[in-house]
Write an enzyme that holds these catalytic residues in place. Structure first.
Site, PDB file in Angstrom:
ATOM      1  CG  ASP A  59     101.643  36.242  14.766  1.00  0.00           C
ATOM      2  OD1 ASP A  59     102.008  35.460  15.340  1.00  0.00           O
ATOM      3  OD2 ASP A  59     100.481  36.536  14.574  1.00  0.00           O
ATOM      4  CB  SER A  60     106.213  34.654  18.248  1.00  0.00           C
ATOM      5  OG  SER A  60     107.143  34.515  16.940  1.00  0.00           O
ATOM      6  CG  ASP A  98     102.533  33.738  11.628  1.00  0.00           C
ATOM      7  OD1 ASP A  98     101.792  32.599  11.160  1.00  0.00           O
ATOM      8  OD2 ASP A  98     102.904  33.640  12.860  1.00  0.00           O
ATOM      9  CE  LYS A 128     102.618  29.831  11.945  1.00  0.00           C
ATOM     10  NZ  LYS A 128     101.452  30.429  12.844  1.00  0.00           N
ATOM     11  CD  GLU A 130      97.316  32.889  15.119  1.00  0.00           C
ATOM     12  OE1 GLU A 130      96.432  33.167  15.787  1.00  0.00           O
ATOM     13  OE2 GLU A 130      98.710  32.942  15.471  1.00  0.00           O
ATOM     14  CD  GLU A 198     100.968  28.290  20.060  1.00  0.00           C
ATOM     15  OE1 GLU A 198     100.964  28.648  18.836  1.00  0.00           O
ATOM     16  OE2 GLU A 198     101.360  29.077  20.856  1.00  0.00           O
TER      17      GLU A 198
END
Ligand code: KIV
Length: 299
Positions: A59-60, A98, A128, A130, A198
């Site tokens: 999602d970057s 993501d 993925k 978070e 991260e």
């Protein structure tokens, strides 16, 4: 990873598809896992051709491709479009997408529905999400039970970075480092196949990596994790001054791209482009006939 055939080591034509057991095997053998982000057809092709084991549609992309000022703004529809485009470019690497902010937190059912869309509509191999708290762990367990592999992500989690006090390294006190270890173990217990660390001190990341059976992919987490990931646009130098401290820039493409477009603009303005080589010709007889016809049209 030894998924490349002997006859073809320089492009992706002979590479076998990267599977989940192959990723797990990397950790057992101590072979470093390579993951890079991609967001569209050409970048998917490039990262795959370079031999990455895992392509992450992060999602970057909200920031580096769509121009939002954070990752929280990106929608499921936008991430689906980026993932489907990347899928069309990726043949061998494992494709992980993501789940965007707001698309999985409300309930396990919501998380399963969203994950299913990424697999059915965009053809992701895995998703993925978070966080390592109880809610995220429950979502991971539910999605995996629904048949979709999940990669976890702890440490600096950009979707909730406001609650973490900003985009800063995590686990710099013994207490917070122990919390991270507990989160990582919980993510593993929920049956995630791998986990991203991260922005965690190298010494802490290394020790938690040794504790875990699942592979740890680090970003800003030192050299002792089982693999590394970078955001493609940081790696390629497409932004002036954007990259975080832990991102290494391997190329300076922004100046090359601006230079190429400036050269085009200059050649257009001075009428040096196009030349014969970029121009279609016509049989002189046809041209003469055309001119005659045109003269007849003149008033
Ligand atoms: O969105 C992303 O690119 C990521 C990586 C930094 C792991 O989550």
């Amino acid at each position: 990873m030894s998924t490349t055939s002997k006859t073809d080591t320089n492009n992706d034509a002979g590479r076998l598809p990267v599977t989940l057991p192959a990723i797990a095997e990397c950790k057992r053998r101590g072979e470093a896992i390579v993951m890079a982000t991609a967001y569209d057809f050409p970048s998917g092709q490039i990262v795959d051709a370079a031999g990455a084991d895992i392509v992450l549609v992060g999602d970057s992309g909200a920031e580096v491709v769509l121009g939002y000022d954070s990752t929280v703004a990106v929608s499921v529809e936008e991430m689906l479009m980026l993932t489907a485009a990347t899928r069309r470019g990726v043949r061998s690497a494992l494709l992980v997408a993501d789940l965007p902010f707001g698309s999985y937190e409300a309930s396990d059912e919501q998380a399963i529905r969203t994950a299913q869309r990424f697999v059915k509509e965009a053809r992701a191999d895995a998703v993925k999400l978070e966080g390592g708290g109880p809610a995220s762990v429950s979502r991971i367990r539910a999605i995996v039970a629904a048949g979709i592999p999940v990669m976890g992500h702890v440490g600096l989690t950009p979707q909730t970075s406001t609650a973490l006090g900003g985009r800063r390294a995590q686990g710099r006190t013994a207490q917070r480092a122990l919390e991270l270890a507990g989160e990582a173990l919980a993510v593993q217990d929920a049956n995630a196949f791998a986990i991203v660390f991260e922005a965690i001190p190298a010494a802490i990341a290394g020790e938690i990596t040794r504790l875990l059976e699942i592979p740890v992919i680090g970003i800003g987490a030192g050299v002792s994790t089982d693999g590394q990931v970078l955001v493609l646009h940081d790696m390629l130098g497409i932004y002036p001054g954007r990259a975080p401290r832990f991102a290494k820039q391997y190329a300076e493409l922004r100046s090359a791209m601006v230079g190429a477009v400036s050269e085009f603009a200059d050649e257009v303005r001075t009428r040096r482009f196009p030349t014969a080589e970029h121009t279609f010709s016509i049989d002189p007889k046809e041209l003469a006939a055309f001119r005659e016809g045109l003269a007849g049209l003149e008033r």
